[in-house]
Each structure stands twice: as structure tokens, then as C-alpha cells.
Design a protein around this motif. Structure first.
Motif, PDB file in Angstrom:
ATOM      1  N   LYS A 142       0.842  -1.216   0.000  1.00 34.59           N
ATOM      2  CA  LYS A 142       0.000   0.000   0.000  1.00 34.59           C
ATOM      3  C   LYS A 142       0.867   1.251   0.000  1.00 34.59           C
ATOM      4  N   LEU A 143       1.978   1.191   0.738  1.00 32.84           N
ATOM      5  CA  LEU A 143       2.867   2.355   0.806  1.00 32.84           C
ATOM      6  C   LEU A 143       3.488   2.645  -0.560  1.00 32.84           C
ATOM      7  N   VAL A 144       3.885   1.585  -1.257  1.00 30.30           N
ATOM      8  CA  VAL A 144       4.487   1.770  -2.587  1.00 30.30           C
ATOM      9  C   VAL A 144       3.455   2.387  -3.527  1.00 30.30           C
ATOM     10  N   GLU A 145       2.214   1.940  -3.380  1.00 28.76           N
ATOM     11  CA  GLU A 145       1.148   2.487  -4.227  1.00 28.76           C
ATOM     12  C   GLU A 145       0.961   3.988  -3.980  1.00 28.76           C
ATOM     13  N   LEU A 146       0.928   4.384  -2.702  1.00 29.95           N
ATOM     14  CA  LEU A 146       0.711   5.817  -2.454  1.00 29.95           C
ATOM     15  C   LEU A 146       1.963   6.641  -2.762  1.00 29.95           C
ATOM     16  N   LEU A 147       3.139   6.043  -2.589  1.00 28.63           N
ATOM     17  CA  LEU A 147       4.368   6.756  -2.976  1.00 28.63           C
ATOM     18  C   LEU A 147       4.386   6.984  -4.495  1.00 28.63           C
TER      19      LEU A 147
END
Ligand SMILES: [Fe+2]
Length: 160
Positions: A15-20
Motif C-alpha cells: 500500500k505504501l508503494v502504491e501511495l508513494l
């Protein structure tokens, strides 16, 4: 996702990679808009604004790098080409082609503010995913964008 010994759970890293990557697209878009302003501004404040817009561009370039590298550190792939950025960006297109200093100040303020709002929201989202480091990164970017918005917007704030 790549395997990594980073101890954050994979579900959170996903999820973090997606929002980054979402904010990376915005940051790349913002950077090109700073250059658009830098190149095309005209009028009596030309030299001050020409230099300021390039300074903002330099700062945004650093945010691009910070955001992209965090995505890779978490096991992801940073999607940072111009085509991907153009497709994914949440920012409005730069409002001007030509234009005088005041118009460019207004146009760049609008897009800095839009980016600042999106980045600020990611601070909370990163904290919800128990990643204080990504939250800290977004806090740094958000604080920087607030400063640049001040530098740019101050040109319009003399008369209240
Ligand atoms: Fe230049």
C-alpha cells in the motif's frame, strides 16, 4: 514487489508503494510545471520570478528523488517516466502558456497548494500503515511545499 529484509509487513509495503507512486507522478508533474513557469514568465518582476521558479524546481526535484527511492526501499518499483506521470498525476494542468508575473504566481500557487494537500493526506495514511519513516518523508515534503507556496504566494499578498 521484491523480497527485502525490511521488517514492515508486505501488505503495508504494498500500500505504501502504491501511495508513494501516486505522489511521485504528482511531483514529476509539478516539477515540469515549475520549469514551464521559469521559462515563460514575463514582466517587470521577470528576473526575481525566473530565479525563484527555478529554485522551486530544484526543491521539487529532490522530493521526486526522495519519494521514488522510498518506494524502492520498500521493495517496490518507482514508476517515474513522463508518460506514467502524465497518466497518473492528480494535479491540474498548468493554467498558462504565456502570461505575466502575477498570472504565473497565481498558476504556480494553485498547483503547489494542490500538491501540498495531497502530500499532507499521505502523512496520516503512512502512520495508519505503521510506517513513521514514510510519514516523516511526507512531512518533510509537505513542510517544504508550504514554504515554497509562501515564497511564491507572497507576491500576491501585499494588498489584503
Ligand atoms: Fe533555466
Amino acid at each position: 514487489m521484491y523480497p527485502t529484509r525490511n521488517d514492515l509487513p508486505e501488505s503495508a509495503r504494498n500500500k505504501l508503494v502504491e501511495l508513494l507512486n501516486a505522489r511521485l507522478a504528482d511531483a514529476i508533474d509539478l516539477q515540469t510545471q515549475c520549469k514551464q513557469a521559469h521559462w515563460n514568465v514575463k514582466g517587470p518582476d521577470f528576473i526575481a520570478l525566473h530565479k525563484l521558479f527555478d529554485e522551486v524546481n530544484g526543491a521539487v526535484e529532490e522530493y521526486v528523488d526522495l519519494i521514488a527511492e522510498r518506494a524502492v526501499q520498500l521493495g517496490g518499483v518507482a514508476d517515474g517516466t513522463a508518460r506514467v506521470a502524465a497518466k497518473r498525476s492528480s494535479l491540474p494542468e498548468y493554467a498558462l502558456r504565456g502570461g505575466d508575473g502575477r498570472e504565473h504566481v497565481a498558476a504556480l500557487s494553485t498547483v503547489l497548494s494542490a500538491f501540498g494537500k495531497l502530500v499532507r493526506a499521505e502523512i496520516d495514511r503512512s502512520n495508519e500503515l505503521s510506517d513513521a519513516d514514510t510519514a516523516d518523508l511526507f512531512t518533510e515534503v509537505s513542510r517544504g511545499v508550504d514554504k515554497w507556496l509562501w515564497f511564491v504566494e507572497a507576491h500576491l499578498q501585499a494588498e489584503r
